[in-house]
Design a protein around this motif. Structure first.
Motif, PDB file in Angstrom:
ATOM      1  N   ASP A  72      -2.402  -7.358   3.259  1.00  0.00           N
ATOM      2  CA  ASP A  72      -2.165  -5.841   3.052  1.00  0.00           C
ATOM      3  C   ASP A  72      -0.495  -5.407   3.130  1.00  0.00           C
ATOM      4  O   ASP A  72       0.374  -6.427   3.592  1.00  0.00           O
ATOM      5  CB  ASP A  72      -3.055  -5.108   4.026  1.00  0.00           C
ATOM      6  N   MET A  73      -0.028  -4.455   2.826  1.00  0.00           N
ATOM      7  CA  MET A  73       1.131  -4.241   2.666  1.00  0.00           C
ATOM      8  C   MET A  73       1.937  -4.175   4.201  1.00  0.00           C
ATOM      9  O   MET A  73       3.086  -4.577   4.186  1.00  0.00           O
ATOM     10  CB  MET A  73       1.358  -2.853   2.322  1.00  0.00           C
ATOM     11  N   SER A  74       1.233  -4.188   5.313  1.00  0.00           N
ATOM     12  CA  SER A  74       1.678  -4.079   6.516  1.00  0.00           C
ATOM     13  C   SER A  74       2.342  -5.495   7.043  1.00  0.00           C
ATOM     14  O   SER A  74       2.999  -5.779   7.929  1.00  0.00           O
ATOM     15  CB  SER A  74       0.639  -3.829   7.667  1.00  0.00           C
ATOM     16  N   GLU A 132       8.381   2.924  -6.890  1.00  0.00           N
ATOM     17  CA  GLU A 132       8.291   2.436  -8.143  1.00  0.00           C
ATOM     18  C   GLU A 132       7.601   0.720  -7.731  1.00  0.00           C
ATOM     19  O   GLU A 132       6.940   0.045  -8.175  1.00  0.00           O
ATOM     20  CB  GLU A 132       9.058   2.340  -9.317  1.00  0.00           C
ATOM     21  N   THR A 133       8.737   0.180  -6.817  1.00  0.00           N
ATOM     22  CA  THR A 133       8.716  -1.397  -6.624  1.00  0.00           C
ATOM     23  C   THR A 133       7.635  -1.626  -5.818  1.00  0.00           C
ATOM     24  O   THR A 133       6.799  -2.406  -5.858  1.00  0.00           O
ATOM     25  CB  THR A 133       9.933  -1.753  -6.108  1.00  0.00           C
ATOM     26  N   LYS A 134       7.245  -0.593  -5.033  1.00  0.00           N
ATOM     27  CA  LYS A 134       6.015  -0.717  -4.073  1.00  0.00           C
ATOM     28  C   LYS A 134       4.856  -0.447  -4.817  1.00  0.00           C
ATOM     29  O   LYS A 134       3.827  -1.363  -4.282  1.00  0.00           O
ATOM     30  CB  LYS A 134       6.175   0.506  -2.716  1.00  0.00           C
ATOM     31  N   GLN A 135       4.923   0.027  -5.844  1.00  0.00           N
ATOM     32  CA  GLN A 135       3.537   0.159  -6.646  1.00  0.00           C
ATOM     33  C   GLN A 135       3.115  -1.375  -7.262  1.00  0.00           C
ATOM     34  O   GLN A 135       2.251  -1.799  -7.212  1.00  0.00           O
ATOM     35  CB  GLN A 135       3.572   1.174  -7.709  1.00  0.00           C
ATOM     36  N   ARG A 136       4.527  -1.772  -7.636  1.00  0.00           N
ATOM     37  CA  ARG A 136       4.396  -3.292  -8.291  1.00  0.00           C
ATOM     38  C   ARG A 136       3.946  -4.360  -7.078  1.00  0.00           C
ATOM     39  O   ARG A 136       3.421  -5.263  -7.221  1.00  0.00           O
ATOM     40  CB  ARG A 136       5.540  -3.847  -8.822  1.00  0.00           C
ATOM     41  N   MET A 137       4.461  -3.919  -5.871  1.00  0.00           N
ATOM     42  CA  MET A 137       4.324  -5.043  -4.772  1.00  0.00           C
ATOM     43  C   MET A 137       2.921  -5.048  -4.440  1.00  0.00           C
ATOM     44  O   MET A 137       2.223  -5.935  -4.268  1.00  0.00           O
ATOM     45  CB  MET A 137       5.164  -4.588  -3.694  1.00  0.00           C
ATOM     46  N   GLN A 138       2.327  -3.553  -4.532  1.00  0.00           N
ATOM     47  CA  GLN A 138       0.832  -3.559  -4.078  1.00  0.00           C
ATOM     48  C   GLN A 138       0.015  -4.306  -4.943  1.00  0.00           C
ATOM     49  O   GLN A 138      -1.035  -5.037  -4.634  1.00  0.00           O
ATOM     50  CB  GLN A 138       0.503  -2.048  -4.149  1.00  0.00           C
ATOM     51  N   ILE A 190       0.169  -8.029  -4.052  1.00  0.00           N
ATOM     52  CA  ILE A 190      -0.788  -8.002  -2.838  1.00  0.00           C
ATOM     53  C   ILE A 190      -2.072  -8.221  -3.183  1.00  0.00           C
ATOM     54  O   ILE A 190      -3.117  -8.779  -2.664  1.00  0.00           O
ATOM     55  CB  ILE A 190      -0.356  -6.882  -1.984  1.00  0.00           C
ATOM     56  N   ASP A 191      -2.580  -7.161  -4.066  1.00  0.00           N
ATOM     57  CA  ASP A 191      -3.971  -7.118  -4.336  1.00  0.00           C
ATOM     58  C   ASP A 191      -4.300  -8.391  -5.068  1.00  0.00           C
ATOM     59  O   ASP A 191      -5.407  -9.155  -4.907  1.00  0.00           O
ATOM     60  CB  ASP A 191      -4.250  -5.997  -5.373  1.00  0.00           C
ATOM     61  N   TYR A 192      -3.243  -9.074  -5.896  1.00  0.00           N
ATOM     62  CA  TYR A 192      -3.828 -10.416  -6.556  1.00  0.00           C
ATOM     63  C   TYR A 192      -3.939 -11.405  -5.753  1.00  0.00           C
ATOM     64  O   TYR A 192      -4.720 -12.175  -5.604  1.00  0.00           O
ATOM     65  CB  TYR A 192      -2.625 -11.045  -7.694  1.00  0.00           C
ATOM     66  N   LEU A 193      -2.907 -11.483  -4.554  1.00  0.00           N
ATOM     67  CA  LEU A 193      -2.949 -12.408  -3.377  1.00  0.00           C
ATOM     68  C   LEU A 193      -4.275 -12.517  -2.716  1.00  0.00           C
ATOM     69  O   LEU A 193      -4.876 -13.465  -2.390  1.00  0.00           O
ATOM     70  CB  LEU A 193      -1.836 -12.117  -2.217  1.00  0.00           C
ATOM     71  N   GLU A 194      -4.760 -11.321  -2.556  1.00  0.00           N
ATOM     72  CA  GLU A 194      -6.081 -11.060  -1.937  1.00  0.00           C
ATOM     73  C   GLU A 194      -7.203 -11.521  -2.610  1.00  0.00           C
ATOM     74  O   GLU A 194      -8.183 -12.300  -2.257  1.00  0.00           O
ATOM     75  CB  GLU A 194      -6.353  -9.449  -1.378  1.00  0.00           C
ATOM     76  N   ILE A 195      -7.128 -11.414  -3.959  1.00  0.00           N
ATOM     77  CA  ILE A 195      -8.174 -11.972  -4.994  1.00  0.00           C
ATOM     78  C   ILE A 195      -8.004 -13.661  -4.596  1.00  0.00           C
ATOM     79  O   ILE A 195      -9.153 -14.281  -4.590  1.00  0.00           O
ATOM     80  CB  ILE A 195      -7.806 -11.562  -6.331  1.00  0.00           C
ATOM     81  N   LEU A 196      -6.968 -14.014  -4.711  1.00  0.00           N
ATOM     82  CA  LEU A 196      -6.798 -15.746  -4.573  1.00  0.00           C
ATOM     83  C   LEU A 196      -7.227 -15.993  -3.238  1.00  0.00           C
ATOM     84  O   LEU A 196      -8.000 -17.172  -3.093  1.00  0.00           O
ATOM     85  CB  LEU A 196      -5.372 -15.888  -4.919  1.00  0.00           C
ATOM     86  N   ARG A 197      -7.052 -15.177  -2.241  1.00  0.00           N
ATOM     87  CA  ARG A 197      -7.506 -15.692  -0.915  1.00  0.00           C
ATOM     88  C   ARG A 197      -9.151 -15.629  -0.607  1.00  0.00           C
ATOM     89  O   ARG A 197      -9.594 -16.570  -0.202  1.00  0.00           O
ATOM     90  CB  ARG A 197      -6.998 -14.527   0.006  1.00  0.00           C
ATOM     91  N   LEU A 198      -9.680 -14.783  -1.270  1.00  0.00           N
ATOM     92  CA  LEU A 198     -11.245 -14.678  -1.227  1.00  0.00           C
ATOM     93  C   LEU A 198     -11.698 -15.707  -2.205  1.00  0.00           C
ATOM     94  O   LEU A 198     -12.770 -16.376  -1.862  1.00  0.00           O
ATOM     95  CB  LEU A 198     -11.643 -13.266  -2.042  1.00  0.00           C
TER      96      LEU A 198
END
Length: 207
Positions: free
Chosen positions: A106-108, A118-124, A127-135
């Motif tokens: 997560d972002m924290s 705008e960059t935070k949106q891209r960063m999110q 992070i979402d894709y990293l979480e998909i990979l993690r699972l």
């Protein structure tokens, strides 16, 4: 972002006693512990410590015997610069190799405090894709998926390390990095300023 916790300064008493060895001047020692158990330099000892500190690294060897231990949490891009100061420092870090998949992304977990919206949106999205990979990795234990995580992980990922260093290291760090463009270095230099006798032995503004 950078945070420091669990800071401790050690061996001040032994270091200042050793600083008197060359002149056998132990009888001039006037330091003592206060009611809180902290070692306080007396007038004689502080004066000697200041003179030696300003005389250069050959004369202030006692500073290498004043140890600091601290937990630092900072992004990987900052740690890359901190590793310049490997001589005389030791660090144990939380492991990206062993524990990177142990908690949801997560972002924290990232230093995003200077990013635009705008960059935070891209960063999110990252992070979402990293979480998909993690699972996916937790489900399959596929090493290729684990490599995807490790090699895709942004340098803004925060890592905590327990670091041990000495006052001589901190002199080098403070004077080299106090005007650095990274705000993390300013936070760390502000921390250095809070250490016992930092003004007299590390910062030495009037030397």
């Amino acid at each position: 972002m950078l945070t420091v916790n669990n800071s401790e300064v050690m061996n001040l008493k032994n270091a200042i006693r050793g600083a008197r060895n060359p002149m056998n001047s132990w009888d001039r020692m006037d330091s003592s512990y206060d009611e809180h158990g902290k070692y306080q330099l007396g007038e004689n000892d502080l004066s000697l410590a200041m003179r030696l500190s300003r005389a250069g690294s050959d004369h202030r060897k006692f500073l290498r015997q004043i140890f600091v231990s601290v937990d630092i949490t900072a992004p990987l891009y900052w740690w890359k610069e901190f590793d310049t100061y490997k001589v005389g420092t030791v660090a144990n870090s939380t492991s990206t190799m062993h524990k990177i998949t142990s908690a949801p992304f997560d972002m924290s977990q990232f230093s995003c405090d200077k990013m635009t919206d705008e960059t935070k949106q891209r960063m999110q999205a990252v992070i979402d894709y990293l979480e998909i990979l993690r699972l996916k990795y937790l489900e399959t234990k596929d090493k290729q998926v684990w490599y995807d995580i490790i090699q895709f992980l942004p340098s803004s990922y925060n890592q905590m390390r327990t670091c041990t260093m000495n006052y001589e290291n901190l002199i080098n760090i403070y004077h080299a990095r106090k005007n650095h463009k990274l705000d993390e270095w300013h936070v760390f230099c502000d921390y250095i300023e809070t250490l016992p006798y930092a003004e007299e032995l590390i910062i030495m503004r009037n030397s």
